[in-house]
Enzyme design. Structure first.
Site, short mmCIF file in Angstrom:
data_model
loop_
_atom_site.label_atom_id
_atom_site.label_comp_id
_atom_site.label_asym_id
_atom_site.label_seq_id
_atom_site.Cartn_x
_atom_site.Cartn_y
_atom_site.Cartn_z
N LYS A 125 19.23 -20.03 0.22
CA LYS A 125 17.92 -19.71 -0.35
C LYS A 125 18.02 -19.80 -1.87
O LYS A 125 19.09 -19.61 -2.43
CB LYS A 125 17.51 -18.27 0.03
CG LYS A 125 16.03 -18.02 0.00
CD LYS A 125 15.35 -18.43 1.29
CE LYS A 125 13.86 -18.33 1.22
NZ LYS A 125 13.27 -18.48 2.57
N ASP A 165 8.82 -22.07 -0.15
CA ASP A 165 8.69 -20.68 0.29
C ASP A 165 7.51 -20.15 -0.53
O ASP A 165 6.70 -20.96 -1.03
CB ASP A 165 10.00 -19.90 0.03
CG ASP A 165 10.06 -18.56 0.78
OD1 ASP A 165 10.37 -18.56 1.97
OD2 ASP A 165 9.76 -17.51 0.17
N PHE A 237 -2.82 -15.54 2.63
CA PHE A 237 -3.85 -16.59 2.76
C PHE A 237 -3.25 -17.95 2.38
O PHE A 237 -3.96 -18.91 2.14
CB PHE A 237 -5.08 -16.28 1.89
CG PHE A 237 -4.80 -16.29 0.40
CD1 PHE A 237 -4.20 -15.21 -0.22
CD2 PHE A 237 -5.13 -17.40 -0.38
CE1 PHE A 237 -3.92 -15.23 -1.58
CE2 PHE A 237 -4.86 -17.42 -1.74
CZ PHE A 237 -4.26 -16.32 -2.35
N VAL A 240 1.27 -20.32 5.43
CA VAL A 240 1.65 -19.77 6.74
C VAL A 240 0.41 -19.19 7.44
O VAL A 240 0.14 -19.48 8.61
CB VAL A 240 2.75 -18.70 6.57
CG1 VAL A 240 3.10 -18.08 7.90
CG2 VAL A 240 3.99 -19.31 5.91
N ALA A 241 -0.35 -18.40 6.69
CA ALA A 241 -1.58 -17.80 7.24
C ALA A 241 -2.54 -18.90 7.69
O ALA A 241 -3.18 -18.81 8.75
CB ALA A 241 -2.24 -16.91 6.20
N TRP A 242 -2.62 -19.96 6.91
CA TRP A 242 -3.50 -21.10 7.22
C TRP A 242 -3.16 -21.71 8.58
O TRP A 242 -4.01 -21.87 9.45
CB TRP A 242 -3.37 -22.10 6.07
CG TRP A 242 -3.92 -23.46 6.28
CD1 TRP A 242 -5.23 -23.83 6.24
CD2 TRP A 242 -3.17 -24.68 6.52
NE1 TRP A 242 -5.35 -25.20 6.44
CE2 TRP A 242 -4.09 -25.73 6.61
CE3 TRP A 242 -1.81 -24.96 6.66
CZ2 TRP A 242 -3.70 -27.06 6.85
CZ3 TRP A 242 -1.42 -26.26 6.89
CH2 TRP A 242 -2.36 -27.29 6.99
N1 GLU Z 1 10.99 -20.84 3.44
C1 GLU Z 1 10.92 -21.10 4.85
C2 GLU Z 1 11.71 -20.05 5.61
O1 GLU Z 1 11.74 -18.92 5.18
C3 GLU Z 1 11.27 -22.54 5.19
C4 GLU Z 1 12.64 -22.99 4.80
C5 GLU Z 1 12.91 -24.47 5.02
O2 GLU Z 1 12.06 -25.18 5.53
O3 GLU Z 1 14.03 -24.87 4.66
O4 GLU Z 1 12.27 -20.28 6.65
#
Ligand code: GLU
Length: 444
Positions: A125, A165, A237, A240-242
């Site tokens: 991350k 993200d 909104f 992800v919500a979409w």
């Molecule tokens: N940020 C997203 C997650 O928390 C996607 C990560 C990705 O596609 O590498 O899983």
């Protein structure tokens, strides 16, 4: 033999002032400690010490100039948590709350989530404390360029593959990929969430929201129930919500709420038309971080400063931020008869809220299982990039759906607890075993 309290005390000592990382680690270790204590190979390998320590952490300075010609300095990070089962994989978060501790919690969660997808992806991350709110496109471009100028030293299509993200969507991925290409002179799958004209995958933008609804559909079926006619409160909104609003509607449910940092919108008629979904995308692109204009535009009610967990709904989907649903919210939802809670944000519920749902036998899906569709589809984007090929939307969607159904089955297999399915335990044990076994095979 491991003792939970002793292990956690030592982990806290080693990682001071990282409460989110400690929270995420505790939830997983609570679930897996018996599995570890029953397995001499795990004990001999010191698996808990090794799995809670990131492989490496990069921190770097990001300098850029704002529209007034003023120099700005942010901090960028990449946490490469564990690559036992594949290249590091996980998103980048741009948000003022981002610290090393936040990204360690997210990287740790990502390792188990990616394992659950069945695809060969390790956990990582990254991100920055950069605040996109109120920033112009030109400022975002300059920030992304500067960020990638540093980040490109540590990533690569077979090494570490970042994605989006919170605060990082298609626009930001485009700006960062452009800079990567400029510096490396190569077109590779080094980032996922790319645009469809330059190596992206169909259905990736929708994937997290679609995936959580596919998972929810399985949970509901496991209770001999149906999504049809269910009322749903979603928080957030953004992207992800979409996706959740679209797929929830397609499955016959009615999403009645979305939210932002400014409050929540209650739309009695349902967030169920293309016009409404498109408007959500416009709100996100405006960089204002407010949801209130939706209520004005579509004649819905706006509740300033409130969270949608006070509503009487059948299903709740936290889709915004860590710890956005606390014990009081959990009690309010339960008092109002909530039937299912599907955590879609990473660690969207506080530990005591999760315990409350489980004690009251409310089917509760943890984020690392329910939201895995996003990274799973990133994995499918990597496969397509490696093949120099692209699948149709139907092909990607079918693979995503199968992956979510399989994640659900893994959770059931490891989490069945006399009639009640403990999805938290199931997801943690299933995700852990694969990573731990790979680590044993690979030695140290
Ligand atoms: N940020 C997203 C997650 O928390 C996607 C990560 C990705 O596609 O590498 O899983």
């Amino acid at each position: 033999m491991y003792n939970l309290d002793e292990f956690m005390a030592e982990l806290e000592r080693k990682n001071p002032a990282q409460p989110e990382f400690i929270q995420a680690a505790k939830e997983v270790i609570e679930s897996i400690i018996d599995v570890v204590n029953d397995n001499p190979a795990y004990l001999k390998a010191k698996i808990l010490e090794r799995i809670t320590e990131p492989d490496r952490v990069f921190s770097f300075k990001v300098e850029w100039e704002d529209d007034n010609g003023e120099v700005q300095v942010n901090r960028g990070y990449r946490v490469q948590f564990n690559n036992a089962i594949g290249p590091y994989k996980g998103g980048l978060r741009f948000h003022p709350s981002v610290t090393l501790g936040t990204l360690k919690f997210l990287g740790f969660e990502q390792m188990f989530k990616n394992s659950l997808t069945t695809l060969p992806m390790g956990g990582g991350k990254g991100g920055s404390d950069f605040n996109p709110k109120g920033r112009s496109d030109a400022e975002i471009l300059r920030f992304c360029r500067s960020f990638m100028t540093e980040l490109q030293k540590y990533i690569g299509p077979e090494t570490d593959v970042p994605a989006g993200d919170i605060g990082v969507g298609g626009r930001e991925i485009g700006f960062m990929y452009g800079q990567y290409k400029r510096l490396k002179v190569e077109n590779t799958g080094v980032l996922t969430g790319k645009g469809i004209n330059w190596g992206g995958s169909l259905v990736r933008p929708e994937a997290t929201g679609y995936g959580t609804m596919y998972f929810a559909d399985e949970m509901v079926k496991a209770n001999k129930d149906t999504m049809k006619g269910k009322t749903i409160a979603v928080s957030g909104f953004g992207n992800v919500a979409w996706g959740a609003c679209i797929k929830g509607t397609e499955l016959g449910a009615k999403v009645v709420a979305i939210s932002g940092p400014d409050g929540y919108v209650y739309d009695e008629k349902g967030i169920s038309t293309k016009e409404k979904w498109d408007y959500m995308l416009q709100l996100r692109a405006s960089n204002k971080d407010i949801v209130a204009p939706y209520a004005e535009k579509f004649g819905a009610k706006f509740f300033p400063g409130k969270k949608p967990w006070e509503l009487k709904v059948d299903m709740a989907f936290p889709c915004a931020f860590q710890n956005e649903l606390n014990l009081a919210d959990a009690k309010a939802l339960i008092a109002n008869g909530v039937k299912y809670v599907v955590e879609t944000s990473n660690m969207g519920c506080t530990a005591d809220a999760v315990t409350e749902f489980i004690n009251k036998k409310i089917p509760f899906a943890p984020g690392k299982a329910a939201n895995a569709g996003g990274v799973a589809t990133s994995g499918l984007e990597m496969s397509q990039n490696a093949m120099k090929y692209s699948w149709s939307a139907e092909e990607v969607d079918a693979k995503l759906k199968t992956i979510m159904i399989n994640i659900h089955s893994s959770c059931v297999q490891e989490g069945k607890d006399s009639g009640y399915i403990n999805y938290v335990k199931g997801a943690n044990i299933a995700g852990f075993k694969k990573v731990a076994d790979a680590m044993l095979d690979l030695g140290y």
